[in-house]
Scaffold this motif. Sequence first.
Motif, short mmCIF file in Angstrom:
data_model
loop_
_atom_site.label_atom_id
_atom_site.label_comp_id
_atom_site.label_asym_id
_atom_site.label_seq_id
_atom_site.Cartn_x
_atom_site.Cartn_y
_atom_site.Cartn_z
N PRO A 179 0.82 -1.22 0.00
CA PRO A 179 0.00 0.00 0.00
C PRO A 179 0.85 1.27 0.00
CG PRO A 179 0.03 -0.97 2.18
CD PRO A 179 0.76 -1.93 1.29
N LEU A 180 0.28 2.33 -0.55
CA LEU A 180 0.91 3.65 -0.58
C LEU A 180 0.05 4.62 0.22
CD1 LEU A 180 1.86 3.89 -4.36
CD2 LEU A 180 3.38 3.35 -2.45
N THR A 181 0.70 5.54 0.88
CA THR A 181 -0.01 6.63 1.55
C THR A 181 0.48 7.96 0.97
OG1 THR A 181 1.64 6.70 3.33
CG2 THR A 181 -0.33 5.35 3.70
N TYR A 182 -0.41 8.95 0.99
CA TYR A 182 -0.13 10.24 0.35
C TYR A 182 -0.23 11.36 1.37
CZ TYR A 182 -0.97 7.70 -4.04
OH TYR A 182 -0.91 6.80 -5.07
N ALA A 183 0.62 12.34 1.21
CA ALA A 183 0.56 13.55 2.04
C ALA A 183 0.80 14.76 1.14
CB ALA A 183 1.60 13.50 3.16
N GLY A 184 -0.15 15.69 1.15
CA GLY A 184 0.05 16.92 0.38
C GLY A 184 -1.00 17.22 -0.65
N PHE A 185 -2.01 16.36 -0.79
CA PHE A 185 -3.07 16.67 -1.75
C PHE A 185 -3.78 17.96 -1.35
CE2 PHE A 185 -3.13 12.13 -3.23
CZ PHE A 185 -2.95 12.41 -4.57
N ASP A 193 -6.82 12.01 -9.19
CA ASP A 193 -6.60 13.29 -9.86
C ASP A 193 -5.20 13.39 -10.46
OD1 ASP A 193 -9.15 14.78 -9.21
OD2 ASP A 193 -8.51 14.21 -7.19
N LEU A 194 -4.38 12.38 -10.29
CA LEU A 194 -3.05 12.36 -10.89
C LEU A 194 -3.13 11.86 -12.33
CD1 LEU A 194 -1.02 10.77 -7.94
CD2 LEU A 194 -1.36 13.20 -8.43
N HIS A 195 -2.22 12.33 -13.17
CA HIS A 195 -2.18 11.83 -14.55
C HIS A 195 -1.71 10.38 -14.58
CE1 HIS A 195 -3.04 15.83 -15.70
NE2 HIS A 195 -1.83 16.32 -15.52
N ALA A 196 -0.81 10.02 -13.70
CA ALA A 196 -0.33 8.64 -13.59
C ALA A 196 -0.13 8.35 -12.11
CB ALA A 196 0.96 8.44 -14.36
N VAL A 197 -0.58 7.19 -11.65
CA VAL A 197 -0.51 6.83 -10.23
C VAL A 197 0.82 6.13 -9.94
CG1 VAL A 197 -1.59 5.47 -8.41
CG2 VAL A 197 -3.02 6.58 -10.15
N PRO A 198 1.51 6.49 -8.88
CA PRO A 198 2.76 5.81 -8.52
C PRO A 198 2.51 4.34 -8.20
CG PRO A 198 2.53 7.88 -7.34
CD PRO A 198 1.22 7.61 -7.98
N LEU A 199 3.55 3.53 -8.38
CA LEU A 199 3.47 2.11 -8.11
C LEU A 199 4.56 1.70 -7.13
CD1 LEU A 199 2.93 0.79 -11.75
CD2 LEU A 199 1.18 1.19 -9.99
N ALA A 200 4.24 0.72 -6.27
CA ALA A 200 5.21 0.19 -5.31
C ALA A 200 5.65 -1.19 -5.76
CB ALA A 200 4.60 0.13 -3.91
N SER A 201 6.94 -1.48 -5.58
CA SER A 201 7.45 -2.80 -5.96
C SER A 201 8.59 -3.18 -5.01
CB SER A 201 7.95 -2.80 -7.41
OG SER A 201 9.01 -1.86 -7.57
N ALA A 221 2.71 11.00 -12.09
CA ALA A 221 2.87 12.26 -12.81
C ALA A 221 1.64 13.12 -12.57
CB ALA A 221 3.05 12.01 -14.30
N ALA A 222 1.89 14.43 -12.43
CA ALA A 222 0.79 15.37 -12.22
C ALA A 222 1.27 16.78 -12.54
CB ALA A 222 0.28 15.32 -10.79
N THR A 223 0.43 17.53 -13.24
CA THR A 223 0.78 18.92 -13.57
C THR A 223 0.83 19.78 -12.32
OG1 THR A 223 -0.26 18.72 -15.74
CG2 THR A 223 0.09 20.95 -14.90
N ASN A 224 -0.06 19.53 -11.39
CA ASN A 224 -0.22 20.42 -10.24
C ASN A 224 0.60 20.01 -9.02
OD1 ASN A 224 -2.08 22.12 -11.56
ND2 ASN A 224 -3.72 20.66 -11.16
N TYR A 225 1.36 18.91 -9.15
CA TYR A 225 2.12 18.43 -8.00
C TYR A 225 3.55 18.07 -8.41
CZ TYR A 225 -2.43 17.93 -5.73
OH TYR A 225 -3.68 18.18 -5.21
N THR A 226 4.46 18.33 -7.49
CA THR A 226 5.81 17.79 -7.58
C THR A 226 5.86 16.59 -6.65
OG1 THR A 226 6.79 19.95 -8.05
CG2 THR A 226 8.26 18.25 -7.19
N ILE A 227 6.15 15.42 -7.20
CA ILE A 227 6.01 14.19 -6.44
C ILE A 227 7.36 13.77 -5.86
CG2 ILE A 227 5.41 11.74 -6.56
CD1 ILE A 227 3.44 12.45 -8.78
#
Length: 266
Positions: A179-185, A193-201, A221-227
């Motif tokens: 699982p992934l968790t996000y901080a900063g939306f 809302d991201l153009h491409a969702v990150p993946l964990a491996s 990837a996202a225009t409005n975010y630096t990941i």
Amino acid sequence: LVVTATDAWRREGQPNPTFSFAAVGWRGDDTAASAGLTVTLISAAGVTSFPGVYAIAASGDAQLANYNVSYVGGFLTVAGREVSTVTWATPVPITYGTPLGAAQFNAVVDRAGTLHHDPPTGTVLPAGDHVLRVLFVPDDPINVAGAEVVADVTVMPAQLTVMASDVTRVYGDANPDLPLTYAGFRLEEGPADLHAVPLASTTATTTSATGVYPITVTGGAATNYTIATVPGTLTITPAELIVRADSAWRRVAQPNPAFGLSAMGW
């Protein structure tokens, strides 16, 4: 009798005033009305004429009873409206998710009136460079000119951190979900809302030995975010192996037989 058009004045954008004249040379109690004097006063200036000086032509009857009449033109001055000066400091850059406010629309004007903003105050713009406009509408539009000014504002991407959660499994089992968790939306947005969702491996496989293996996060990837990504760990713990001695028997006075073992948990 000399009829002279009276000079006149008006602001640009306004209709011509009612022109008037003065007549010099009356005798006795004669007047324009009593003598039947009709004067036509016209100017080429119209509502859309630019500021400047325009002729007022006077014409009418060349003769009246007892009078020879001559006509002298006048001048219409079309004055420009007072110029409004809008002062606008460079708008402060903002981060995505921040609505436009006073820090961006900080324009001031030297005349009484209203400032209209485009886009309106409170608008949330996507990341990138944008053009802002301010339209000044004066309280006295007859005498004061409106104004429109533009300025650039930069909307910077918001920082989004994607973190891999630490997980544990037993040796020999399949890898669990990572699982992934996000901080900063911002603006109640989420992964959708991201153009491409990150993946964990992870490098661990079903046959990997016990130990700690890295979980890496890639893509996104996202225009409005630096990941930014934060790795996690997969810990493989030892499996439980039960070794049991097999039951045995022998005759009295005989040596012990070879003992056997059985193991459960492979």
